[in-house]
Design an enzyme around this catalytic site. Sequence first.
Site, short mmCIF file in Angstrom:
data_model
loop_
_atom_site.label_atom_id
_atom_site.label_comp_id
_atom_site.label_asym_id
_atom_site.label_seq_id
_atom_site.Cartn_x
_atom_site.Cartn_y
_atom_site.Cartn_z
N VAL A 259 10.52 -9.23 -8.28
CA VAL A 259 9.09 -8.98 -8.43
C VAL A 259 8.33 -10.19 -7.92
O VAL A 259 8.49 -11.31 -8.44
CB VAL A 259 8.71 -8.73 -9.90
CG1 VAL A 259 7.22 -8.39 -10.00
CG2 VAL A 259 9.54 -7.61 -10.50
N GLY B 77 0.23 1.10 -4.96
CA GLY B 77 0.68 2.49 -4.86
C GLY B 77 0.36 3.16 -3.55
O GLY B 77 0.41 4.39 -3.45
N TYR C 237 -0.26 3.48 16.94
CA TYR C 237 -0.33 4.45 15.84
C TYR C 237 -0.34 5.85 16.42
O TYR C 237 -1.11 6.15 17.34
CB TYR C 237 -1.64 4.28 15.09
CG TYR C 237 -1.54 3.72 13.69
CD1 TYR C 237 -1.18 4.54 12.62
CD2 TYR C 237 -1.84 2.39 13.44
CE1 TYR C 237 -1.14 4.04 11.33
CE2 TYR C 237 -1.80 1.88 12.15
CZ TYR C 237 -1.44 2.71 11.10
OH TYR C 237 -1.40 2.22 9.83
#
Length: 606
Positions: free
Chosen positions: A312, A177, A517
Amino acid sequence: MSSKDTVNTRDKHSDQWSPAIPKKRDTLLKWNGWGYKDSRFEFDTRNHMFSFTGDRYRIGSQKLPLFAQWVESALGVDLNTKFTSQSESQALDLPKPIVSEGLMNDLLKTSIAHSFDASDRLFRSHGHTLHEIFTLREHKFKRVPDIVVWPKCHDEVVILVKLASDHNVVIIPFGGGTSVSGALECPENENRMIISLDTSQMNKILWVDHHNLTAHIESGIIGQDLERELAKLGLCTGHEPDSYEFSSLGGWVATRASGMKKNIYGNIEDMLVHVKMVTSKGTVQRNCQVPRISSGPDIHHFILGSEGTLGVITEVTLKVRPIPECQKYGSIVFPNFEVGVQFMREIARRQLKPASIRLMDNEQFIFGQALKPGTASILQSIIDGFKKFYVTKIKGFDVNQMCVATLLMEGNKEDVEILETKIIEIAEQLGGMSAGEENGRRGYLLTFVIAYIRDLGLDYGIVSESFETSVPWDRCLDLCRNVKEKLRTEVKKYIVSKPALITCRVTQTYDAGACVYFYFAFNYQDGMISGDPVSVYESIENAARDEIIASGGSISHHHGCGKIRKRWLEQTVSNVGLGMLRAVKQYVDPNNIFANGNLMIPSSKL
């Protein structure tokens, strides 16, 4: 493979196995922010001082006397005004689930765990983009998963995918997540039942082959669990993305992940030996687990970076290595960012391989000093931090220009010492100097704390986000300058009275280029001309992304494409390339069961 070379760790550790993140993740993790519930920045109004709670991190349970000063000056924050988010009960007022009765009748005939609970559905309805976290705090998602399922093995995933195909139901795989690409958000126009397939119970190391140094692992295992269990056998993968505490092995493969120590261990595609994925057409896998095979295009590269659009991922075979004998941190300070980039290029050109080497610009350098405990001022923190390393030379450095590179070296003791000597010699030739092991250790470990700062910012009217790219060496400095200038220009269109934070670091090096970044934040309280803060942020970042591509950078280095970057996909891979991706999707998933809407697949309308 002989049995004597293989350790079945499912049997070996079955009695003591305890995942760091439980099935009910919301019992341990924040429902509306990053990380653990017991880990966060707190502000003591009486003493006007921040601290970080808990003992999970080195910074934990320490007072941070400089941080308030930095927050107020860098972002114009009024620490006397704190904003609260909506309550969890308000956020759990979800749309009624869409239910396929046929699928449920068949699902109930299996032993696969499932839930319609609102908290389970909400937790798996999002990743960690600014838009998603802001929605959790202030608004509601228009579409969330209708049901959560927890398969325990590959065979149960096969059953679930067949049920979804038979009943025309959508599956969105959910690993850790931690996505920052919008990949987990449900498409708002999806009228079919949506299953969130949580892989967290597929979390075992199935076997380890000590002779070939490979391990076969279920895809739902979380990074910190994988390393902890391998360490019991004297092994490691060495893969440490910033999200390593919470992200899953399957998610690493699905997004072509990169870790902080990729110089030694490689990116995920370098570590991958074999992968198994369940699609609507069946299971895709190679019939041998060899180091290399010449048999046309590598089918693994259809799976790497597929972002849940094809199937998956259930099981992965990775290269593993013995835990290194020696691990040593280091840091080097430079008079300015330009010299630092020159140093990074030289390290790559000479094929030197510290496990991790990262260059922070001046703004991040100052920020790092602000997170030190027990110092009177940021300037004094800098002096204290470097005075035993040629403090007289520091006086020739402008505190407003200097930057620092942090190092982590791994291997046997002799090789680490030789490597460190060579790196310091190069730095000194370019005008830099060693700044010691402790600064390097702090810089490396603070990586895991930085993500918590965004939640703090939202409490005080700050929106912030990071985004990354890869760029050739000859364009690296220009890209950093151009993107920073574009951000400053765009900010002026929306913000009139508050400062913005614009900073970057070079985090990974390659023969041909580097990963960069960017961190960007602004204060939207009493300073915005118009618009809501998230839309303004997204408009500014989109302009910065256009500038990145115009300056020779990539759409992403390791975060993936998801939904928020898919507008640049065709420009990146060409119209024909995009057509190839769609052709694979059409064959593997003709009914669009894996309809998360990522990657402009099957069509740009999603």
